[in-house]
Design a protein around this motif. Structure first.
Motif, PDB file in Angstrom:
ATOM      1  N   ASP A   2       0.804  -1.228  -0.014  1.00  0.00           N
ATOM      2  CA  ASP A   2       0.130  -0.081  -0.142  1.00  0.00           C
ATOM      3  C   ASP A   2       0.923   1.174  -0.048  1.00  0.00           C
ATOM      4  OD1 ASP A   2       0.993   0.475   2.656  1.00  0.00           O
ATOM      5  OD2 ASP A   2      -0.750  -0.558   3.275  1.00  0.00           O
ATOM      6  N   HIS A   3       0.312   2.637  -0.259  1.00  0.00           N
ATOM      7  CA  HIS A   3       1.081   3.713  -0.388  1.00  0.00           C
ATOM      8  C   HIS A   3       1.593   4.214   0.783  1.00  0.00           C
ATOM      9  CE1 HIS A   3       2.203   7.268  -2.568  1.00  0.00           C
ATOM     10  NE2 HIS A   3       1.708   7.916  -1.533  1.00  0.00           N
ATOM     11  N   ARG A   4       0.917   3.919   1.721  1.00  0.00           N
ATOM     12  CA  ARG A   4       1.559   4.350   3.122  1.00  0.00           C
ATOM     13  C   ARG A   4       2.791   3.656   3.414  1.00  0.00           C
ATOM     14  NH1 ARG A   4      -0.581   7.440   6.868  1.00  0.00           N
ATOM     15  NH2 ARG A   4      -2.471   7.423   5.967  1.00  0.00           N
ATOM     16  N   ARG A   5       2.863   2.472   3.053  1.00  0.00           N
ATOM     17  CA  ARG A   5       4.310   1.531   3.307  1.00  0.00           C
ATOM     18  C   ARG A   5       5.088   2.025   2.419  1.00  0.00           C
ATOM     19  NH1 ARG A   5       3.726  -4.592   3.898  1.00  0.00           N
ATOM     20  NH2 ARG A   5       2.338  -4.080   5.573  1.00  0.00           N
ATOM     21  N   LEU A   7       5.405   5.302   1.427  1.00  0.00           N
ATOM     22  CA  LEU A   7       5.852   6.411   1.862  1.00  0.00           C
ATOM     23  C   LEU A   7       7.014   6.278   2.827  1.00  0.00           C
ATOM     24  CD1 LEU A   7       2.711   8.725   1.981  1.00  0.00           C
ATOM     25  CD2 LEU A   7       4.813   9.059   0.799  1.00  0.00           C
ATOM     26  N   SER A 231      -2.634   9.049  -3.366  1.00  0.00           N
ATOM     27  CA  SER A 231      -3.073   9.574  -2.009  1.00  0.00           C
ATOM     28  C   SER A 231      -3.280  10.970  -2.048  1.00  0.00           C
ATOM     29  CB  SER A 231      -2.009   9.606  -0.968  1.00  0.00           C
ATOM     30  OG  SER A 231      -0.896  10.456  -1.523  1.00  0.00           O
ATOM     31  N   LEU A 294       4.535  15.544   5.390  1.00  0.00           N
ATOM     32  CA  LEU A 294       3.650  14.426   5.002  1.00  0.00           C
ATOM     33  C   LEU A 294       2.247  14.544   5.590  1.00  0.00           C
ATOM     34  CD1 LEU A 294       5.733  11.127   5.205  1.00  0.00           C
ATOM     35  CD2 LEU A 294       4.867  12.506   3.261  1.00  0.00           C
TER      36      LEU A 294
END
Length: 334
Positions: A2-5, A7, A231, A294
């Motif tokens: 996923d995108h959070r990971r 980041l 995101s 962020l």
């Protein structure tokens, strides 16, 4: 993934690049000094810092003027030439002198020219970052043996104030950053968030330097910014100015070289407790900076980075038994 990971991995990658520049500078200060590359006779003179700041202001003005008159090619050529020269300095003290022709270190020259060719012909993000680590460590190492602790502290404080003014006040760095992004030279570090990201395809639009829609904050061309199609951040890479890594590392290198405390005994590194705590302080400042960015608002990088480095240094210096006057380099003036 996923995108959070992604980041989080990008944040870790950014910290890793900063750490490489820090360790590289610490590995270079003594070889540079032994090679006679210390460019000033009195590194403890605080006016050295003011001269550097003056030169920086002049260089910034000249770059803005060059971009205004469509001389991007000239700026790009000068930055690449400077990168080749600084890479040669680094490689000449790092690589063994296996081949010497007419007194010239052939391996160092070949490596420096290879870096220049990569920047000129294929400035993808990993080429930019690799060159940035080499020249960033070299610049920090050279300035580290140029500025004693007091001049280095003066340099960091003045540039932190200048960075804040240029981002939150005059905002002239926004135009400069947009143009620098377009010419793709190693004055910034690029850390992808998306696996498919290509710096070669990065659009140098001013909108890319602005906060997300609905945020009234300012953007920092020298500090990190994020965006991704997946995101609210809208970007698929983190950008941070190479100067944001180099300037605080100057103090780390200066502390390791000039502050008279015992070495930690790590082979190949001029590492002392005050230098180590300065490194930690700088990385803490970086993480706070990235966390703030962020959240959806960009910030000037040097106030946090320089502030963290100075605070970390003072903690280590006092823990090593130095007085505050000694740690600040004020002894000769009191």
């Amino acid at each position: 993934m996923d995108h959070r990971r992604r980041l989080l991995l990008a944040v870790a990658g950014t910290a890793g690049l900063f750490l490489c520049i820090q360790l590289g500078a610490l590995a270079l200060v003594e070889p540079f000094q032994s090679a006679g590359l210390q460019p000033v006779e009195n590194p403890e003179d605080p006016t050295n810092s003011l001269l550097y700041v003056g030169a920086l202001l002049v260089a910034t003005g000249l770059m803005l003027a060059a971009f205004k008159f469509d001389l991007q090619w000239l700026i790009r050529g000068m930055v690449i030439l400077a990168s080749v020269l600084l890479s040669w300095y680094v490689l000449s003290v790092v690589l063994p002198p296996l081949v010497i022709v007419s007194g010239l270190h052939v391996l160092a020259i070949g490596g420096a020219l290879a870096i220049g060719a990569g920047l000129a012909l294929y400035p993808e993000w990993y080429v930019i970052d690799a060159a940035g680590v080499v020249i960033g460590a070299g610049a920090a190492g050279l300035f580290g043996i140029t500025f004693g602790v007091l001049p280095a502290l003066v340099l960091l404080v003045v540039l932190a104030v200048y960075d804040a003014i240029s981002v939150y006040g005059t905002e002239h760095m926004l135009s400069l950053a947009d143009n620098v992004l377009a010419i793709k030279v190693p004055v910034l570090l690029v850390v992808p968030v998306s696996a498919s990201y290509s710096f070669l395809e990065e659009e140098p639009a001013s909108a890319d330097l602005e906060p997300p829609e609905g945020d009234d904050g300012d953007s920092d061309p020298d500090g990190p910014s994020t965006e991704s199609d997946e995101s609210d951040f809208g970007r698929d890479a983190l950008f941070i100015g190479l100067g944001d890594a180099v300037i605080p590392t100057v103090l780390i290198a200066s502390v390791a070289f000039f502050v008279p405390v015992a070495s930690l005994g790590i082979p190949g590194l001029a590492l002392t407790l005050p230098a180590l705590t300065a490194m930690v302080g700088m990385l803490v400042g970086l993480l706070v900076l990235l966390w703030m960015v962020l959240q959806g608002r960009a910030h000037a990088g040097l106030p946090l980075l320089n502030g963290g480095t100075i605070a970390g240094y003072l903690v280590g210096a006092l823990a090593s038994g130095l007085t505050l006057v000694e740690a600040l380099g004020l002894g000769p003036y009191l």
